[in-house]
Design an enzyme around this catalytic site. Structure first.
Site: not given
Ligand code: B12
Ligand code: B12
Lengths: 146, 481, 481, 146
Positions: C96, C167
């Site tokens: 990508r 896509e």
């Molecule tokens: C929304 C989402 C997207 C959106 C992102 C939009 C954007 N620009 O933000 C889109 C659709 C664009 C996307 C794209 C991709 N995504 Co995505 N995405 C998600 C999803 C559904 C939700 C993430 C989110 O926003 N959560 C809500 C926020 C509030 O929570 P969070 O991010 O987890 O953060 C919290 C905690 O993690 C923590 N936290 C996070 N960072 C840190 C750091 C510290 C220091 C601390 C203390 C805490 C902490 O605190 C945060 C706040 O509460 C997750 C799955 C899920 N979690 O349900 C997959 C997920 C993260 N995505 C994934 C993937 C693979 C991708 C892609 C590579 C997908 C693809 N194959 O097309 C691309 C990557 C693009 C890129 N270059 O980054 C995977 C990661 C897989 C892995 N790690 O093994 C996941 C887990 C989905 C899956 N099961 O496959 N994604």
């Protein structure tokens, strides 16, 4: 002449839907079905098999007490002089048991074939035809005469 | 002949004593002491109060294992990890047959070998102390769920043991659950159970009673289920029951299910005396499940979605392992949480679907016809009317294994997936109603280019486990793959 | 400055050659030979035809692993055990970023160590032969899914490699996916991709193009997503694309989701030229998932239920392991079958919900406003208009990580759980519309007894993963337990 | 004086929602947050830490490439003379990995604390206060002065 099978749910099990479907399917396949209904005792199976000179006894059990309910079943059949093919099917163990183990348990109890709940009636019918050496022609005749 | 009249106290007492002499654990029952025990329970363990004051559907699983410690652990798990609001204790099949000796053997077996060959909790054998140990160890209200035609001793022991809710009824725990019990006898037995519940109620311990709504769980037309609920409700009310939860099992068509739950509530209120508090319980699909946990989750979720729209007071959940056998506690908790998630996501949304009023009106009309026929058959007496109406086939349940029901009624789905009646037998529904059903089924037959027959019924019985709602020929599929 | 005009063939050819020189596998592309390969494919592998002729929603998962044999096995599994109608090949993150050397390293690593450190299938590195080996080995149409701002080489290789669906788009694979790419450049790059698809189309190989509807996946107001879909559709159509699948990501409110899917279809047909065949795709919830597979199944099922009512042409499913990381193939297949079960049970039912028309009308009004503003900003040119509208904040995407979008828009749910706009920034919506949103949000704030603030937005972002739709204070709960 | 933390998403990861929530939460808790946004390089983190004299560096990674993206990160920090507490959080491995193993991997890479995606901001804030020996009073002062 149509082949007769005795069908019923053993023990105090009341799950009737499965045998309702089986009765209909075996009838449609040309068998004469003696349906004892649910909650049938070992003796009722044996007596019906004698009375109707049945070639197969099909036991159903769903509620998880099959093993207890079938203890000594084949002795009872033998005591009544029944020499029929015996099948059992349904949900044969309590819980999420492994089916191969269940099969062994019920084969050890004397059943010729053991079926799980995923078995469709067709499968059991095909097996029974093989076991009773019924050819398709005979079956077709049977369908016509019943 | 039996009548719908309150059992006089002397008679209640006499039967009670007789019964309790029948099995050692029965002796320990002491009504006054039991009242004191119930009074000692904290508010959050009072079943009727918790259920009746909830502001959204409460979730309850089914669960029962033979050993006390295991049952405690299981219920704690379902309350903790499963986030269940209300808990069950499902009784084993030997107890349901009043075979307490066999149950004892099974229980001892389980204690020794560590493997369970009983399919539930033998509460009579555990006795009052065992029951109370359970009630004391678990922090939520617990209901006795069983399927016992003669549940008198079970009731005596579990009520004294601290349970405040008891499932079943003379029709709903007879017709779907047994072959040879006659209705007159089961009515008499349940009058005792209800009178006992009434006796507790009069002393301020409101025992909740819950007739078993799903009946055979298999394509039961809503009006038949509702009629049985109202009849059992009336019989229970006569004996002094004041907290009644009427049940209904999902058929899978959202409009029909929502309409049925609304009809259940309104007919319950219409027929039952004002002093009875009527609540409703929705059972997630009670028929054959798909042999696949993933698909089962879809079935469960459709139930949750329906509940979010219909808002019954309680939902009995299924587990994704329903097809296979008694679920693991993890699977049971999973079914609860899947249901919770979809309900909570949908509950706050306003989802008003067209056609619910019409369907509800049809269900109410049918139920009125059935109820009227029961009253007629009994010259105004519900107990006699029930017996005679079943005898005449005027009231009937599809797939009933019982000799006490004709089992002549055959249901099938219409083109929209709603459960209609294909064979009425002597069911007390007038020609107008029969024509509505016939027209709906004719339309389906036309869509499918086949005749209405038992084949259609059999296909419908298998449809959900095969992955769809309506049992179309060749799986309904012009699927693209 | 860039304009919405068809790339002339000489220019197409020149860029194509330049690009293909950039990485060894690029050399092997031969357009004429590729056309012959596509012509040799059986009907059931022709993506556009299969999708456009289906009579019920087709299901497609997301899936991609680095090694070819693993990808074959994975797709076969999802087709067989998952019963997927359409298959994906998700590309890894290095590709990508056009970091083919790093992808190569990851791939070799994976081949040697047997453990995957790439998060997808590096199609450029696998080259045409690798792609065709995949197409040949799997018995269903396969789409390339990625997230690549500059996908030109990827397109050249995968089109020649036999993929017939691709896509992405210049806005939808820029704004949510990157920080520093400017829109003018991504539009130019996607004009090339679309022109290439157009070149195949002219030779009878209709490459299906699918703009990425969910954008940031997080509370995106429907009209914003639809506007982006229509804009990318228009840009693609100019380049000769004739099979377009416009996308939309579930927000979780059934009425709003059904309305949005209908609006998407009708606006797509309104704005796009007649010669383009427009289909729609519904993405199951793209925001944060609950950290619990059981609850995730509830989320997935709500998506399936919505799809059954809205009947999009395609549904992209999620797996119950979405929260954790890339799902196992079993979990991925489970998500497909859960979705299938609930769709198939609900699909034949007539479920008409009140209020869908009104919500659809609002979405269409908003989209018209946004589209008009884009045309105005570009003096009638969509390419220029898009760039300038984003620059001015007249078009904006919530939670956009990209420097090319203001990211000033803040969404929040109203009291019914529908996504509304709390902060409009300079979004091109008139006061009437703004007032509708403000009134809805005011009502929610009142219900909750708190002010509208970022706290509300943050609560909504977490709500579904916390088990509900609306981020109420203290979890919304007067729960009984 | 308010304590400064640098926050960003490393590598080519574009998942912005998590850090948006974190930024808001850390600010509300009284920290000065330098948010680098998504797709930030190791050097960007290091330079920001130097420029703003940050006491903590909070790295977020969701997309599954965290391990590669963080190789040598602590050397880069050291080269820049950064001596801050370092946290990493998000979805740190590809697939359905076991978190304890993931934690070890990232601790071995030099991070002081490793958080999974279930971590709410409160937890990380509480940990940082402990690690920076911030008492509640000091924190409350901080909240007032920012
Ligand atoms: C929304 C989402 C997207 C959106 C992102 C939009 C954007 N620009 O933000 C889109 C659709 C664009 C996307 C794209 C991709 N995504 Co995505 N995405 C998600 C999803 C559904 C939700 C993430 C989110 O926003 N959560 C809500 C926020 C509030 O929570 P969070 O991010 O987890 O953060 C919290 C905690 O993690 C923590 N936290 C996070 N960072 C840190 C750091 C510290 C220091 C601390 C203390 C805490 C902490 O605190 C945060 C706040 O509460 C997750 C799955 C899920 N979690 O349900 C997959 C997920 C993260 N995505 C994934 C993937 C693979 C991708 C892609 C590579 C997908 C693809 N194959 O097309 C691309 C990557 C693009 C890129 N270059 O980054 C995977 C990661 C897989 C892995 N790690 O093994 C996941 C887990 C989905 C899956 N099961 O496959 N994604
Ligand atoms: C409907 C139902 C009921 C209804 C039954 C109504 C009636 N009278 O028929 C009601 C609600 C009353 C009920 C009660 C109980 N049930 Co029940 N019930 C079911 C359910 C949901 C569907 C059964 C059904 O009708 N399937 C449709 C028919 C067509 O399929 P089938 O019965 O499997 O039969 C087919 C095959 O099995 C096979 N087959 C069956 N027998 C034979 C024999 C031969 C020889 C062959 C070849 C094939 C064959 O062919 C049949 C036709 O295709 C199943 C779970 C499931 N399968 O989804 C639980 C289930 C069978 N019930 C169960 C239990 C425990 C009970 C109760 C003890 C519950 C309780 N704790 O209250 C009571 C028992 C009452 C009693 N005395 O029997 C358990 C059994 C557990 C176990 N074996 O470990 C199950 C599996 C549910 C569960 N997961 O816990 N039940």
């Amino acid at each position: 002449m149509s082949r007769t099978v005795v069908l019923g749910v053993i023990g105090s099990d009341a799950h009737v839907v499965g045998i309702t479907i089986l009765e209909q399917a075996f009838s449609a396949a040309g068998f004469t079905v003696i349906n004892l209904g649910v909650q049938s005792s070992q003796t009722e199976f044996a007596e019906a098999a004698v009375t109707h000179d049945a070639e197969a006894v099909l036991v159903s059990s769903l509620y998880g007490h099959a093993e207890q309910d079938c203890q000594g079943f084949h002795d009872v059949l033998e005591d009544h002089g029944v020499d029929a093919v015996t099948y059992i099917g349904g949900n044969l163990s309590v819980g999420q048991g492994d089916f191969e183990q269940t099969r062994e348990t019920f084969e050890a109890l004397g059943f010729d074939r053991v079926f799980d709940a995923e078995t469709g009636p067709e499968e059991a019918i095909a097996a029974l035809k093989r076991d009773l050496h019924i050819t398709t022609t005979e079956h077709e005749r049977a369908t016509v005469t019943t | 002949m039996i009548r719908d009249e309150r059992i006089p106290s002397e008679q209640l007492q006499r039967i009670d004593e007789e019964l309790r002499a029948g099995w050692p654990t029965g002796q320990a029952v002491d009504f006054e002491e039991a009242i004191r025990y119930h009074e000692s329970l904290p508010a959050h363990k009072r079943f009727a109060d918790v259920l009746e004051t909830a502001d959204q559907p409460l979730l309850q699983p089914r669960a029962g294992v033979p050993r006390l410690e295991d049952q405690i652990e299981l219920l704690r798990y379902l309350h903790g990890e499963g986030e269940a609001d209300l808990l069950p204790t499902t009784i084993d099949s030997y107890t349901r047959d009043n075979e307490y000796a066999k149950a004892q053997e099974g229980l001892e077996n389980a204690r020794e070998s560590g493997t369970d060959t009983l399919n539930g909790f033998p509460a009579v054998n555990h006795g009052i102390d065992g029951c109370r140990a359970l009630i004391d160890s678990v922090d939520a209200p617990i209901e006795v769920r069983h399927g016992t035609p003669d549940a008198r001793l079970l009731a005596a022991i579990t009520f004294a043991g601290g349970f405040q809710s008891f499932e079943g009824g003379p029709i709903s725990y007879n017709i779907p659950y047994t072959k040879r019990h006659d209705l007159a006898t089961t009515i008499e037995h349940w009058q005792f159970v209800d009178r006992l519940a009434g006796a507790y109620t009069e002393r301020g311990v409101r025992i909740n009673r819950e007739p078993f709504g799903p009946l055979t769980g298999t394509l039961v037309p809503p009006s038949i289920a509702i009629t049985v609920m109202v009849l059992e409700g009336l019989l229970a009310a006569t004996q002094g029951v004041r907290s009644l939860t009427l049940g209904y099992g999902q058929v899978g068509n959202v409009v029909q299910d929502v309409a049925a739950l609304r009809a259940l509530r309104s007919l319950g209120e219409e027929y039952l005396p004002d002093e009875v508090c009527v609540t409703t319980v929705f059972h997630e699909w009670m028929g054959g499940f798909p042999p696949d946990e993933a698909r089962a989750n879809g079935v469960i979720s459709l139930g949750g979605m329906t509940a979010a729209i219909a808002r019954p007071d309680k939902v009995i959940t299924k587990s994704p392992q329903e097809f296979q056998g008694v679920p693991t506690k993890e699977a049971n908790a999973a079914g609860l949480r899947t249901t919770r998630q979809i309900i909570d996501m949908a509950l706050e949304q306003q989802i008003d679907i067209d056609g619910i009023e019409d369907e509800q009106a049809l269900i109410e009309r049918e139920t009125h016809a059935l109820m009227e026929s029961v009253f007629d058959h009994g010259d105004g007496d519900v107990a006699r009317g029930t017996i005679q109406a079943f005898d005449a086939g005027a009231l009937d349940v599809p797939f009933a294994p019982s000799d006490s029901a004709r089992g002549a009624v055959l249901p099938a789905r219409d083109d929209d997936g709603r459960v209609r009646i294909l064979e009425f037998g002597d069911l007390a529904m007038d020609d107008d109603i029969r024509e509505v059903h016939a027209a709906r089924l004719a339309r389906r037959a036309e869509t499918e280019g086949r005749k209405q027959s038992f084949r259609m019924v059999a296909d419908d019985v298998d449809a959900i486990s095969d992955g769809r709602l309506i049992g179309r020929p060749n799986g309904g599929g012009n699927r693209a793959d």
